[in-house]
Motif scaffolding. Sequence first.
Motif, PDB file in Angstrom:
ATOM      1  N   VAL B  36       0.753  -1.176  -0.145  1.00 21.22           N
ATOM      2  CA  VAL B  36      -0.147  -0.089  -0.147  1.00 21.22           C
ATOM      3  C   VAL B  36       0.708   1.101   0.104  1.00 21.22           C
ATOM      4  CG1 VAL B  36      -1.893   1.243   1.173  1.00 21.22           C
ATOM      5  CG2 VAL B  36      -1.943  -1.167   1.252  1.00 21.22           C
ATOM      6  N   PHE B  37       0.636   2.060  -0.781  1.00 17.81           N
ATOM      7  CA  PHE B  37       1.556   3.161  -1.204  1.00 17.81           C
ATOM      8  C   PHE B  37       0.964   4.397  -1.352  1.00 17.81           C
ATOM      9  CE2 PHE B  37       5.895   4.303  -1.546  1.00 17.81           C
ATOM     10  CZ  PHE B  37       5.862   5.323  -2.575  1.00 17.81           C
ATOM     11  N   PRO B  38       1.227   5.644  -0.807  1.00 17.42           N
ATOM     12  CA  PRO B  38       0.369   6.608  -1.046  1.00 17.42           C
ATOM     13  C   PRO B  38       0.571   7.508  -2.365  1.00 17.42           C
ATOM     14  CG  PRO B  38       2.198   7.194   0.561  1.00 17.42           C
ATOM     15  CD  PRO B  38       2.551   5.681   0.017  1.00 17.42           C
ATOM     16  N   ALA B  39       1.797   7.259  -2.845  1.00 17.15           N
ATOM     17  CA  ALA B  39       1.996   8.249  -3.963  1.00 17.15           C
ATOM     18  C   ALA B  39       1.965   7.383  -5.395  1.00 17.15           C
ATOM     19  CB  ALA B  39       3.556   8.417  -3.977  1.00 17.15           C
ATOM     20  N   ILE B  40       0.860   6.903  -5.558  1.00 13.61           N
ATOM     21  CA  ILE B  40       0.498   6.027  -6.511  1.00 13.61           C
ATOM     22  C   ILE B  40       0.600   7.037  -7.838  1.00 13.61           C
ATOM     23  CG2 ILE B  40      -1.268   4.506  -7.995  1.00 13.61           C
ATOM     24  CD1 ILE B  40       0.352   2.916  -5.987  1.00 13.61           C
ATOM     25  N   THR B  41      -0.045   7.933  -7.754  1.00 15.61           N
ATOM     26  CA  THR B  41      -0.139   8.770  -9.113  1.00 15.61           C
ATOM     27  C   THR B  41       1.351   9.199  -9.483  1.00 15.61           C
ATOM     28  OG1 THR B  41      -2.192   9.750  -8.114  1.00 15.61           O
ATOM     29  CG2 THR B  41      -1.079  10.943  -9.969  1.00 15.61           C
ATOM     30  N   LEU B  42       2.282   9.411  -8.670  1.00 18.90           N
ATOM     31  CA  LEU B  42       3.320   9.873  -8.944  1.00 18.90           C
ATOM     32  C   LEU B  42       4.357   8.512  -9.438  1.00 18.90           C
ATOM     33  CD1 LEU B  42       4.465  11.845  -5.805  1.00 18.90           C
ATOM     34  CD2 LEU B  42       3.911  12.786  -8.220  1.00 18.90           C
ATOM     35  N   LEU B  43       3.948   7.395  -9.058  1.00 19.39           N
ATOM     36  CA  LEU B  43       4.688   6.086  -9.728  1.00 19.39           C
ATOM     37  C   LEU B  43       3.971   5.948 -10.857  1.00 19.39           C
ATOM     38  CD1 LEU B  43       6.354   4.107  -8.130  1.00 19.39           C
ATOM     39  CD2 LEU B  43       4.323   2.917  -7.770  1.00 19.39           C
TER      40      LEU B  43
END
Lengths: 292, 710
Positions: B36-43
Amino acid sequence: MLSGLRFTPGRPVLGRYAGHHTSPLRSRSGEFADYRRYMPGDDAGAIDWKIYGRSDRLYIKRHEHETDMTVRVVVDASASMAYAGTDETPQTSDAISKFDHAARLAASIAFVVANQRDGVGVTLAHESLHMGTEPTTHPQGLLAIDRLLTDARPNGRAELARTLSSLAHGTHRRGLLVVCSDLHEPMPPILESLDLFLHQGHEAIIFHILHRDELRLPDIGEAMFIDSESGRAVRADTAALRQAYEARVEQWIDGWATALRSRGVAHHMAPMDVPCRVTLSNYLITREGEHR
Amino acid sequence: MAFISLTMPWMLAGLSMLALPVAAHLYHRRSVRRIVFPAITLLVDASANRSRFLRLRGPLLLLLRCMAVLFVTLAFTQPMWHVSDDSPETSAISGKSGNRHGVVILLDQSASTRTVADGLSLYERLRVHADRTLSHAATDAALAGVVYAKSVPESQLETMSGHIEALRAAVKDSAPTYEHADMPAALSLAGELLAEVQGDRHLMIFTDLHGSEWADTTAIRATAEQLPTGTRIKVIPSTRPDPSNASVRIVSRTPDVPLVGVPVRVVVGVTNHGDSARDIPVTLHGNNLTLDPVTLRVPSRASREAIFEVRFQMAGPHGLYAAIPPDALDADNTAYASLHVERQPSVLLVTDDSSKSPGSDGYFISRALTPYGNSTGAYTLNILTPSQAASDSEALRGTRVAIVAGAETLPSPLQRSLLEHIGRGGGVIFICGSRTPISDLASFDALLPGGVLPFVPNQPLAARTSFITEARWTDGPLRDFGPAAQQLFPSIRFKHTWAADNVHNNAVLWMTYDDGRPALAAKRVGDSVCVLANFGLASGDSDLASAAPIVALIHSLVSFASRPEAMQEHFPGQPLQLVIPSMMRGKPGALSLRGPSGTLDFALLQTGADSVTLHLPSAPQPGFYTATIGNELGMINAVNLDPRESDPRRIDPEELQRTLTTKGIMVNDIASDPDDFAPRPEGKPLWGWAIVAALIAFAVELAVLAQRHT
């Protein structure tokens, strides 16, 4: 350790009570500030007759009005703020989430503001339902803030823009808005909601809180990354993606900083590996130097 | 038309290995950690900025791994690239092969393939592999031929044939022979068949690599060079270590003409071809005879002899056989010999001497052979003058040996009679003293191409006394002379001898004078022996009568000259003749020939007034072959295994490969695995390229794995 710190507003604030801060209102009490020509509709009692006797012109006196400051702290309580790192990322002895760090920062700000007898309130941005405390100078307010932050469980979406807009509509006195968030939401709505505050003469500060893993992808090889709020998944190899990701993160942070500063909103990174006291202290010292 | 064939199509089962990279790929995808990762959009934004190559990295690796498995599997199937020429004159079954490839099976049928190892003969193994090769040829729609390598090689069919099943049936029914194989002739016959093939030519040699068959490398190489260009040879050996083979043979028997009641000394030799010494019991059997066995301790790869003494109580043909215990090669565990026992062999003396005239050649000869008259001597002696013998055409019939001594002439009729006598196997002795018809001898010698006499005397040397300085005492007519006699001969004066031409190449010189002239020599003429003594027995010609055991000399010469034809060795696969003697003339009953396995068909080669010759084109196996008239036994001949088949030594496969490999002829290999028998069709092998492709896929995979950045 926070006792010696002072949160001074960057612009005149409109308090309820007499305080130490400059009020935008000018009245007949208080220190003389300056003259201006009489305009029809002005208070006749403010006319300085001595000047009229000397000049046959009508002028009114304006006086400095000192009042208290209201600080509203908004803490992002979305799911993304719950991120505390992966199993493989090096942990500090007390692995804390971004929300924990934001809460500590908010608590620190509240303490400093309350210590200088200004009013402070904390609001949690959590979807459309926000919980918070009303700004108060009462010492009990800190307890309420502490309870609020302790009991909060970050999840779901923050709807930060909506929270700010709601706050803006409920705020009539100028004050200071402090937002502690990771800003993982679309920029334009947040900027619009900030504009509401700014148009009312508020001052805004954004503490941008990001975990170390968000700044540099952890060395975990290939993994399936799942968005904590939307559930969206993307498969990526951290080693292969790291360089591009870091560039993208830097670009994103710069984008926020530029957009905020262009509106006169202070944007300050709050790294999680730096104690909140230090972050706040450094910021306030810098801030005071700018305002002199 | 080009096409690809797979030499080992069953290896395509290896394509199931494709499941491995696919399974690994799927497992890897599943087993990836979920974070679970918060910066998916950046990824996602960062992923979008990667090169398309890296986004396709996973599927690309899967594809490369699958390709590597595919190419490795393909390499194991040994693909071949063919470019065939579809000529309009493609073959009919009858033999014009067009571009069909052809395979000739050369099957070793020599006696050594009868060797049994692990319960199965070497020939059985060769036959099975040959059958497999033929079945493979049937699958390939090839032409095939079968050549049997034996003493006179023959092919199953006269031409190459597509009737593979018929060839398989013939091979299945074939059996090893007892013969020594003529490999160069077999290769030559195989080459004649291969010459019919227009496509790829394969010669598959199934052999036990017996050294004696392949020893003549010069002839084999010369024959291999005559094979059609491009012939591919494959040698499929069937060899097994054979440590236990021993062979037996009857070495000799004396006297050469056994007499009734007279002991016959039979020498039996046993050879141990194995790796360790053995105790080998040997027995001698005959008509109603079984002698006690003699056990010989025979070292490894050595021979020992046992001596038996037998007596025959009846005149006529007899057979003897010696036997040792059976071993891996049974065919050489029994040795056969036939002999004709006589009561009194008949000797004709042709002389102008009076037997009653002391000191003459005739006198000494008659006293030696019949000291007490014909009724009691070892021989029956008839004495005729040359003119009497010439006028009596029957004078030499029934005679074992004719002696010409002290004769003034040798009339032409007598010369012809002597020649006929020689043709019947009778021996002739010429005693050339002072009374010798030299010119008649020369004309007699000229009656046969190559001559009759071992040498031709020409000039008298009366004025010179000669001494015998060299003699062969170990065999022949002088073998029974002991040391005393041997020491005596050099002192004997020979006062009348003859100058002579050189001894013929196929004659044997027994005695030599001090000046190198022949003194005593013999020559085999057909089944007969002609002895010529360059001295006289008369007192005026030499001191033999007074100083030497002249009686023993005369008996030795007569015995040597009367060697029966039965002592000639006969081997399986060779023609065999049985001469039934004149005493059988007039016997009632049908003439028949029996071999070890039963009655045999024969041909009458010649029929004379007093003899019948039966001709068998090929004696099939070792044993006795008997000719009978009615119930009367007329003749026995013995056939033995060629002793070369007993020696188990094999030719080195590499040496054979070098011998067979000539320009244009390629030896695929000597199959180390006898099951690897299939001829490989012509074409360009592709498995090397398949391996290269697999390596390239592997290398690209490594490069992709190393590529981590856009």
